[in-house]
Design a protein around this motif. Structure first.
Motif, PDB file in Angstrom:
ATOM      1  N   ALA A  43       0.888  -1.175  -0.063  1.00 49.06           N
ATOM      2  CA  ALA A  43       0.090   0.177  -0.052  1.00 49.06           C
ATOM      3  C   ALA A  43       0.822   1.153  -0.018  1.00 49.06           C
ATOM      4  O   ALA A  43       1.937   1.312   0.749  1.00 49.06           O
ATOM      5  CB  ALA A  43      -0.908   0.155   1.322  1.00 49.06           C
ATOM      6  N   GLY A  44       0.445   2.375  -0.711  1.00 48.88           N
ATOM      7  CA  GLY A  44       1.242   3.647  -0.812  1.00 48.88           C
ATOM      8  C   GLY A  44       2.551   3.570  -1.642  1.00 48.88           C
ATOM      9  O   GLY A  44       2.975   4.421  -1.489  1.00 48.88           O
ATOM     10  N   THR A  45       2.641   2.500  -2.341  1.00 57.18           N
ATOM     11  CA  THR A  45       3.571   2.577  -3.245  1.00 57.18           C
ATOM     12  C   THR A  45       3.061   2.283  -4.802  1.00 57.18           C
ATOM     13  O   THR A  45       2.030   2.097  -5.220  1.00 57.18           O
ATOM     14  CB  THR A  45       4.656   1.222  -3.127  1.00 57.18           C
ATOM     15  OG1 THR A  45       4.016   0.080  -3.272  1.00 57.18           O
ATOM     16  CG2 THR A  45       5.329   1.303  -1.515  1.00 57.18           C
ATOM     17  N   ARG A  46       4.056   2.875  -5.713  1.00 58.03           N
ATOM     18  CA  ARG A  46       3.858   2.667  -7.114  1.00 58.03           C
ATOM     19  C   ARG A  46       5.104   1.931  -7.808  1.00 58.03           C
ATOM     20  O   ARG A  46       6.357   2.150  -7.309  1.00 58.03           O
ATOM     21  CB  ARG A  46       3.489   4.107  -7.787  1.00 58.03           C
ATOM     22  CG  ARG A  46       2.124   4.725  -7.234  1.00 58.03           C
ATOM     23  CD  ARG A  46       2.126   5.949  -8.163  1.00 58.03           C
ATOM     24  NE  ARG A  46       0.750   6.717  -7.738  1.00 58.03           N
ATOM     25  CZ  ARG A  46      -0.496   6.249  -8.169  1.00 58.03           C
ATOM     26  NH1 ARG A  46      -0.353   5.367  -9.461  1.00 58.03           N
ATOM     27  NH2 ARG A  46      -1.596   6.879  -8.023  1.00 58.03           N
ATOM     28  N   VAL A  47       5.023   1.463  -8.821  1.00 57.57           N
ATOM     29  CA  VAL A  47       6.029   1.029  -9.739  1.00 57.57           C
ATOM     30  C   VAL A  47       6.190   1.737 -10.950  1.00 57.57           C
ATOM     31  O   VAL A  47       5.117   1.993 -11.643  1.00 57.57           O
ATOM     32  CB  VAL A  47       5.797  -0.534 -10.037  1.00 57.57           C
ATOM     33  CG1 VAL A  47       4.716  -0.722 -10.762  1.00 57.57           C
ATOM     34  CG2 VAL A  47       7.313  -0.963 -10.805  1.00 57.57           C
ATOM     35  N   GLU A  48       6.968   2.211 -11.668  1.00 53.42           N
ATOM     36  CA  GLU A  48       7.217   3.162 -12.897  1.00 53.42           C
ATOM     37  C   GLU A  48       8.006   2.292 -13.945  1.00 53.42           C
ATOM     38  O   GLU A  48       8.758   1.473 -13.703  1.00 53.42           O
ATOM     39  CB  GLU A  48       7.958   4.342 -12.393  1.00 53.42           C
ATOM     40  CG  GLU A  48       9.355   4.337 -11.993  1.00 53.42           C
ATOM     41  CD  GLU A  48      10.034   5.737 -11.757  1.00 53.42           C
ATOM     42  OE1 GLU A  48       9.298   6.548 -12.090  1.00 53.42           O
ATOM     43  OE2 GLU A  48      11.136   5.881 -11.266  1.00 53.42           O
ATOM     44  N   ASP A  49       7.541   2.589 -15.145  1.00 50.62           N
ATOM     45  CA  ASP A  49       8.273   2.036 -16.135  1.00 50.62           C
ATOM     46  C   ASP A  49       8.020   3.047 -17.381  1.00 50.62           C
ATOM     47  O   ASP A  49       7.333   4.058 -17.289  1.00 50.62           O
ATOM     48  CB  ASP A  49       7.692   0.497 -16.513  1.00 50.62           C
ATOM     49  CG  ASP A  49       8.667  -0.435 -17.372  1.00 50.62           C
ATOM     50  OD1 ASP A  49       9.591   0.361 -17.957  1.00 50.62           O
ATOM     51  OD2 ASP A  49       8.587  -1.408 -17.006  1.00 50.62           O
ATOM     52  N   TYR A  50       8.492   2.636 -18.671  1.00 55.26           N
ATOM     53  CA  TYR A  50       8.215   3.599 -19.863  1.00 55.26           C
ATOM     54  C   TYR A  50       7.747   2.551 -20.947  1.00 55.26           C
ATOM     55  O   TYR A  50       8.350   1.408 -21.345  1.00 55.26           O
ATOM     56  CB  TYR A  50       9.503   4.267 -20.167  1.00 55.26           C
ATOM     57  CG  TYR A  50       9.893   5.456 -19.527  1.00 55.26           C
ATOM     58  CD1 TYR A  50       9.623   6.485 -19.852  1.00 55.26           C
ATOM     59  CD2 TYR A  50      10.823   5.138 -18.488  1.00 55.26           C
ATOM     60  CE1 TYR A  50       9.940   7.567 -19.270  1.00 55.26           C
ATOM     61  CE2 TYR A  50      11.136   6.425 -17.504  1.00 55.26           C
ATOM     62  CZ  TYR A  50      10.745   7.382 -18.221  1.00 55.26           C
ATOM     63  OH  TYR A  50      11.032   8.703 -17.133  1.00 55.26           O
ATOM     64  N   LEU A  51       6.639   3.040 -21.554  1.00 55.62           N
ATOM     65  CA  LEU A  51       6.206   2.386 -22.697  1.00 55.62           C
ATOM     66  C   LEU A  51       6.831   2.822 -23.967  1.00 55.62           C
ATOM     67  O   LEU A  51       7.165   4.088 -24.224  1.00 55.62           O
ATOM     68  CB  LEU A  51       4.623   2.605 -22.928  1.00 55.62           C
ATOM     69  CG  LEU A  51       3.588   2.020 -22.101  1.00 55.62           C
ATOM     70  CD1 LEU A  51       2.231   2.618 -22.332  1.00 55.62           C
ATOM     71  CD2 LEU A  51       3.530   0.511 -22.228  1.00 55.62           C
ATOM     72  N   HIS A  52       7.256   1.792 -24.843  1.00 57.95           N
ATOM     73  CA  HIS A  52       8.196   2.354 -26.226  1.00 57.95           C
ATOM     74  C   HIS A  52       6.928   2.849 -27.131  1.00 57.95           C
ATOM     75  O   HIS A  52       5.776   2.677 -26.851  1.00 57.95           O
ATOM     76  CB  HIS A  52       8.631   1.093 -26.669  1.00 57.95           C
ATOM     77  CG  HIS A  52       9.311  -0.151 -25.749  1.00 57.95           C
ATOM     78  ND1 HIS A  52       9.050  -1.475 -25.390  1.00 57.95           N
ATOM     79  CD2 HIS A  52      10.056   0.391 -24.649  1.00 57.95           C
ATOM     80  CE1 HIS A  52       9.748  -1.654 -24.546  1.00 57.95           C
ATOM     81  NE2 HIS A  52      10.630  -0.865 -24.054  1.00 57.95           N
ATOM     82  N   PRO A  53       7.280   3.690 -28.163  1.00 52.95           N
ATOM     83  CA  PRO A  53       6.404   4.017 -29.147  1.00 52.95           C
ATOM     84  C   PRO A  53       5.974   2.804 -29.886  1.00 52.95           C
ATOM     85  O   PRO A  53       6.350   1.778 -29.988  1.00 52.95           O
ATOM     86  CB  PRO A  53       7.595   4.513 -30.082  1.00 52.95           C
ATOM     87  CG  PRO A  53       8.643   5.111 -29.357  1.00 52.95           C
ATOM     88  CD  PRO A  53       8.961   3.988 -28.303  1.00 52.95           C
TER      89      PRO A  53
END
Length: 300
Positions: A43-53
Motif C-alpha cells: 500500500a502507498g507505493t507505485r512501480v514505474e516504467d516506460y512504454l515504447h513508441p
C-alpha cells in the motif's frame, strides 16, 4: 502524500504479471493483442516504467489510477478508459495496485473502428469514455471489472470487437500494404515505400497521417529504432552496438534516435529497472511474434 516508487525485486509480496490472450481470426488484421496486466504492491507505493513508441491502444483500468504522460508531458492520473493514439515518444507511467485490460490496435484497425484520423491523437491519450470516437468501446469500462474469470473477460473483449466489425467501413488494402512494407527490414526510404505501394509520395503522406499517425519518414525512422530496441528487450545483456539495425550508419546515429524516441540515452535506459515491460517483452514475443507492438506484422 506522494506514493513511493517501488522496485518489485525488493519485496517478495509484490506481483506483476502480463498475460496475452488469443484473438478470433476475424480480428487479426485489426488488433495486435488483447492483454491483461495485474499489479499488486505494498500500500502507498507505485512501480514505474516506460512504454515504447507503439501503435494505438485502449486500456481499461480497475483499481488505482496510474499516473501517465507521453513524451515528457507531466504525468497525470489516467481515466478508467484510456485511449491512446499511435506514439513516437516513450510514455512514462507509475502504477499502483490495479488490473488493466489492453487492446492493441493496428493501423488497419484504426481505420476500421475509428473515423478520427490517427494523426489527431498521435502522441496523446484521452478519456475514451468522453471522446465520441471511442463511444462503441465505452461499455467495456463497466463490464470488465464485474468479471473475475480472466478468460471470460478476454472472450468478452474479443466478442465485442468482432461484433463491431459489422458496422465498419471496407478495408483499405493500401493500409495493410503500407504496414507490411514498414515492417520490412530492407525498406529504406519514402520513395521506396511509395514505389512498393504504387502510389505518389503525396498520397502516401496522406495515408500515413490517416491510419498511422505520423509522416512516413518518421515512421521509417521509428521502425529502424524499434528493431534495435526489440533485440535489446529480448536480451538485455547485449551491448547496444550489437543490437543496431543494419540501416544505422553508426552508434551515434542510433543514440540520437534513442533520445528522440525514448527521451533518454541508451545507457540511462539500460540502467533503469523495467518491472513491467521487461517481462512483458518475452510474453509478447511468445504470444504475438514480436517483443514490441510496433514490430507486429499484419495478418496475411
Amino acid at each position: 502524500m506522494k506514493d513511493a516508487i517501488h522496485n518489485p525485486g525488493e519485496d517478495a509480496g509484490a506481483r506483476i504479471v502480463t498475460r496475452f490472450f488469443p484473438l478470433s481470426e476475424a480480428l487479426k488484421p485489426y488488433v495486435s493483442t488483447i492483454y491483461l496486466t495485474e499489479i499488486t504492491l505494498p500500500a502507498g507505493t507505485r512501480v514505474e516504467d516506460y512504454l515504447h513508441p507503439e501503435w494505438a491502444n485502449m486500456r481499461f483500468i480497475d483499481g488505482e489510477a496510474p499516473l501517465a504522460g507521453v513524451g515528457g508531458a507531466p504525468a497525470v492520473p489516467a481515466p478508467p478508459f484510456v485511449a491512446t493514439g499511435p506514439t513516437s515518444k516513450a510514455s512514462y507511467f507509475a502504477a499502483g495496485n490495479m488490473r488493466a485490460w489492453g487492446i492493441g490496435i493496428l493501423p488497419a484497425g484504426w481505420a476500421k473502428y475509428f473515423a478520427l484520423p490517427a494523426a489527431e491523437l498521435a502522441d496523446r491519450f484521452c478519456d475514451g469514455a468522453a471522446h465520441p470516437a471511442f463511444a462503441a468501446f465505452a461499455p467495456l469500462t463497466d463490464a470488465l471489472p464485474r468479471i473475475n474469470d480472466v478468460d471470460a473477460a478476454a472472450a468478452l473483449i474479443d466478442g465485442h470487437l468482432v461484433g463491431l466489425l459489422a458496422g465498419t467501413p471496407r478495408d483499405d488494402p493500401a493500409i495493410v500494404a503500407a504496414h507490411r512494407a514498414l515492417v520490412d527490414d530492407d525498406l529504406a526510404s519514402v520513395a521506396d515505400l511509395a514505389a512498393k505501394l504504387a502510389l505518389s509520395e503525396r498520397t502516401v503522406e496522406r495515408l500515413s497521417h490517416r491510419a498511422f499517425g505520423f509522416p512516413p519518414k518518421l515512421l521509417l525512422r521509428r521502425q529502424r529504432f524499434l528493431r534495435s530496441l526489440g533485440r535489446f528487450m529480448l536480451d538485455p545483456s547485449m551491448a547496444w552496438i550489437d543490437t543496431l539495425d543494419h540501416q544505422y550508419y553508426d552508434q551515434a546515429q542510433f543514440t540520437r534516435d534513442f533520445r528522440r524516441f525514448m527521451g533518454m540515452s541508451p545507457r540511462a535506459y539500460a540502467a533503469r529497472p523495467k518491472p513491467i515491460l521487461g517481462a512483458a517483452a518475452f510474453a509478447r514475443a511468445a504470444a504475438a511474434g514480436a517483443a514490441v507492438q510496433g514490430l507486429h506484422k499484419p495478418a496475411d
